[in-house]
Scaffold this active site. Sequence first.
Site, PDB file in Angstrom:
ATOM      1  N   ASP A  61     -15.826 -69.215 -34.088  1.00 13.80           N
ATOM      2  CA  ASP A  61     -14.442 -69.591 -33.810  1.00 13.80           C
ATOM      3  C   ASP A  61     -13.891 -68.625 -32.778  1.00 13.80           C
ATOM      4  OD1 ASP A  61     -14.349 -67.445 -35.589  1.00 13.80           O
ATOM      5  OD2 ASP A  61     -12.603 -68.179 -36.655  1.00 13.80           O
ATOM      6  N   TYR A  63     -11.881 -65.751 -30.605  1.00 13.34           N
ATOM      7  CA  TYR A  63     -11.391 -64.407 -30.900  1.00 13.34           C
ATOM      8  C   TYR A  63      -9.944 -64.504 -31.395  1.00 13.34           C
ATOM      9  CZ  TYR A  63     -15.405 -62.851 -28.076  1.00 13.34           C
ATOM     10  OH  TYR A  63     -16.669 -62.636 -27.574  1.00 13.34           O
ATOM     11  N   PHE A  74     -17.251 -66.902 -26.815  1.00 10.90           N
ATOM     12  CA  PHE A  74     -17.688 -65.550 -26.433  1.00 10.90           C
ATOM     13  C   PHE A  74     -16.949 -64.986 -25.222  1.00 10.90           C
ATOM     14  CE2 PHE A  74     -21.418 -67.211 -28.744  1.00 10.90           C
ATOM     15  CZ  PHE A  74     -21.519 -66.238 -29.727  1.00 10.90           C
ATOM     16  N   HIS A 183     -27.058 -63.739 -34.707  1.00 11.19           N
ATOM     17  CA  HIS A 183     -25.793 -63.662 -33.971  1.00 11.19           C
ATOM     18  C   HIS A 183     -25.723 -62.318 -33.239  1.00 11.19           C
ATOM     19  CE1 HIS A 183     -21.456 -63.621 -33.230  1.00 11.19           C
ATOM     20  NE2 HIS A 183     -21.502 -64.929 -33.425  1.00 11.19           N
TER      21      HIS A 183
END
Length: 220
Positions: A61, A63, A74, A183
């Site tokens: 999701d 930031y 990202f 991740h």
Amino acid sequence: MKGLWQEKLKKEFSEPYYRELYLKVNEAYKSGTVYPPQDQVFNAFVFTPYEEMKVVILGQDPYHEPGQANGLAFSVNPGIRIPASLQNIYKELHEDLGCYIPNTGDLTKWAKQGVLLLNTSLTVMAHSAASMFNYGWERFTDAVIKAADEKDSPVVFMLWGNRARAKKALLENKKHLVLEAAHPSPLARGAFFGCKHFSKANDYLSKNGVTPIDWQIESV
């Protein structure tokens, strides 16, 4: 959203769950602080038209701190401190392809080359990670992933972390390359470093007659 994305997802926009999702998200923006800004929620589809998509990178999701989220997974806005996950992505890029580590976290350059930077939830409440997962976004973004899988030309899917790797079940098209790793978050378990996804993606695209991605983000 427009073009082929609009056509591919028009069924979703008419579904009852999407109407409920729309109302809940709209109310959240009215009653509190939600990221990204409302006019940037669908930026991934604006910057990466369906017909130009070559790579899909799945995030979780947006930031959740001020000024960060811009609708691209990202990525952060220019001038914003680079988050730890993106710092690790840059480190892997440096080891994999020799890209220097830039001073900006704005990944718009990737998006404009055909890298769909897709979060599985497109909005988040301020200071509260994963706070809008139960709104219905994942049903919508699953439809996006299925639509991407339908593309007739080769696409590389980069699935980082357990939540993203679970989406592998949605991918059936043998023309595509599916890459999996942990991740990039420093908090994640498993190996992200050494996955070499960026060189593997470019090799696959090149072998299939598709122009590879210039992964170098330039400093500003």
